[in-house]
Write a protein that holds these residues in place. Structure first.
Motif, PDB file in Angstrom:
ATOM      1  N   TYR A 127       0.781  -1.076  -0.025  1.00 23.71           N
ATOM      2  CA  TYR A 127       0.142   0.081   0.169  1.00 23.71           C
ATOM      3  C   TYR A 127       0.740   1.396   0.154  1.00 23.71           C
ATOM      4  O   TYR A 127       1.866   1.275   0.663  1.00 23.71           O
ATOM      5  N   CYS A 128       0.251   2.508  -0.593  1.00 25.98           N
ATOM      6  CA  CYS A 128       1.123   3.522  -0.730  1.00 25.98           C
ATOM      7  C   CYS A 128       0.859   4.187   0.846  1.00 25.98           C
ATOM      8  O   CYS A 128      -0.382   4.255   1.387  1.00 25.98           O
ATOM      9  N   ILE A 129       1.874   4.730   1.220  1.00 23.69           N
ATOM     10  CA  ILE A 129       1.614   4.993   2.776  1.00 23.69           C
ATOM     11  C   ILE A 129       0.993   6.516   2.871  1.00 23.69           C
ATOM     12  O   ILE A 129       0.731   6.865   4.037  1.00 23.69           O
ATOM     13  N   LYS A 130       0.925   7.279   1.531  1.00 28.95           N
ATOM     14  CA  LYS A 130       0.264   8.458   1.830  1.00 28.95           C
ATOM     15  C   LYS A 130      -1.208   8.173   1.238  1.00 28.95           C
ATOM     16  O   LYS A 130      -1.928   8.865   2.029  1.00 28.95           O
ATOM     17  N   CYS A 131      -1.425   7.719   0.167  1.00 28.21           N
ATOM     18  CA  CYS A 131      -2.891   7.575  -0.167  1.00 28.21           C
ATOM     19  C   CYS A 131      -3.709   6.540  -0.102  1.00 28.21           C
ATOM     20  O   CYS A 131      -4.654   6.123  -0.094  1.00 28.21           O
ATOM     21  N   GLY A 132      -2.906   5.180   0.547  1.00 22.59           N
ATOM     22  CA  GLY A 132      -3.499   4.042   0.628  1.00 22.59           C
ATOM     23  C   GLY A 132      -3.823   3.052  -0.633  1.00 22.59           C
ATOM     24  O   GLY A 132      -4.345   1.986  -0.362  1.00 22.59           O
ATOM     25  N   LYS A 148       7.409   3.628  -5.748  1.00 21.08           N
ATOM     26  CA  LYS A 148       6.687   4.813  -5.821  1.00 21.08           C
ATOM     27  C   LYS A 148       5.072   4.642  -6.314  1.00 21.08           C
ATOM     28  O   LYS A 148       4.933   4.092  -7.331  1.00 21.08           O
ATOM     29  N   CYS A 149       4.385   5.168  -5.600  1.00 20.28           N
ATOM     30  CA  CYS A 149       2.881   5.390  -5.933  1.00 20.28           C
ATOM     31  C   CYS A 149       2.846   6.479  -6.947  1.00 20.28           C
ATOM     32  O   CYS A 149       3.531   7.646  -7.114  1.00 20.28           O
ATOM     33  N   GLU A 150       1.781   6.461  -7.925  1.00 18.05           N
ATOM     34  CA  GLU A 150       1.444   7.531  -8.805  1.00 18.05           C
ATOM     35  C   GLU A 150       1.230   8.823  -7.975  1.00 18.05           C
ATOM     36  O   GLU A 150       1.634   9.911  -8.671  1.00 18.05           O
ATOM     37  N   CYS A 151       0.773   8.985  -6.907  1.00 15.28           N
ATOM     38  CA  CYS A 151       0.900  10.256  -6.013  1.00 15.28           C
ATOM     39  C   CYS A 151       1.994  10.586  -5.378  1.00 15.28           C
ATOM     40  O   CYS A 151       2.367  11.659  -4.897  1.00 15.28           O
ATOM     41  N   GLY A 152       3.130   9.769  -5.616  1.00 13.68           N
ATOM     42  CA  GLY A 152       4.264  10.224  -5.053  1.00 13.68           C
ATOM     43  C   GLY A 152       4.890   9.670  -3.598  1.00 13.68           C
ATOM     44  O   GLY A 152       6.207   9.755  -3.430  1.00 13.68           O
TER      45      GLY A 152
HETATM   46 ZN    ZN Z   1      -0.308   7.088  -3.209  1.00 12.90          ZN
END
Ligand code: ZN
Length: 239
Positions: A127-132, A148-152
């Motif tokens: 999971y992305c730690i920023k947006c999940g 990295k997630c697409e949200c960074g």
């Molecule tokens: Zn994300």
């Protein structure tokens, strides 16, 4: 009666079997206990696997963490072995009520088990730690460096690192299953890794079995101890 016949009899007479497994359950699938990476890795990086798989290391040396993680905790070609398949069969027959595992390889589910408590999480979930946002195994494995997630944000495996706490819901589910069991099979674990030894204390049933390659410090607590490979032994059980 030999030990295998005794194990078979116990399973046949039990109505609520719970299985508690460690790294030894997956070795027959070619998955090595990451602790065995010790020698090689500490020479290369001057850290033990336990240090690398800690939350502090993850925060401070994120790229090295992923390097180790891909090398020693990812097994893209691993397939369930005889132990996984037999347990799935026992669940289907209504004998086995839960599998509790310290492994993060997802092989029990791949073999067909439905009720699995993954104490240390799963490498198949990230999971992305920023947006999940969810990412699958391949996304981590086929990337290099820090995923990295697409949200960074950084994508982190849903695996419990040292210094991190276990999931409360999973702990409670596992304890409840053990408390209700009339048979507990502990397999492929030396019971040294936290919190394994604590869990088995909740067992109040009759048939208490250990299957392991070598002696553990807890052997005398079990009603039946069988030394050997978990898959080879379980495969010989006949319902
Ligand atoms: Zn994300």
């Amino acid at each position: 009666m030999d030990k295998l016949s005794r194990l078979n009899k116990m399973i046949n007479e039990s109505r609520n079997v719970v299985f508690f497994g460690g790294a030894g359950v997956s070795t027959e699938s070619g998955i090595k206990d990451f602790r065995s990476a010790d020698g090689i890795y500490s020479m290369e990086y001057k850290f033990s696997p336990e240090e690398v798989l800690s939350h502090t290391f993850y925060e401070e040396h994120t790229e090295d963490f992923y390097d180790f993680y891909r090398k020693y905790l990812c097994f893209p070609d691993a397939k369930p072995n005889k132990a996984h398949f037999k347990l799935a069969e026992l669940e289907k027959e209504g004998k086995l009520k839960a599998v509790i595992t310290q492994n993060v390889d997802g092989l029990h589910q791949l073999a067909g088990s439905k009720r699995v408590f993954e104490l240390h999480g799963s490498a198949l979930r990230n999971y992305c730690i920023k947006c999940g946002k969810f990412y699958d195994f391949d996304y981590i494995y086929n990337n290099t460096g820090i995923p990295k997630c697409e949200c960074g944000g950084t994508v982190k495996p849903d695996v419990v690192l040292y210094e991190e706490s276990l999931n409360d819901k999973i702990i409670h589910g596992a304890i409840k299953a053990i408390t209700k069991a009339d048979m507990l099979i502990v397999a492929g674990t030396s019971l040294k890794v936290y919190p394994a030894a604590g869990f088995i204390r909740y067992f109040k049933g009759k048939n208490f079995v250990l299957i392991n390659m070598e002696e553990t410090g807890f052997d005398s607590e079990f009603g039946l101890v069988i030394y050997g490979k978990v898959g080879e032994i379980l495969d010989r059980i006949k319902l």
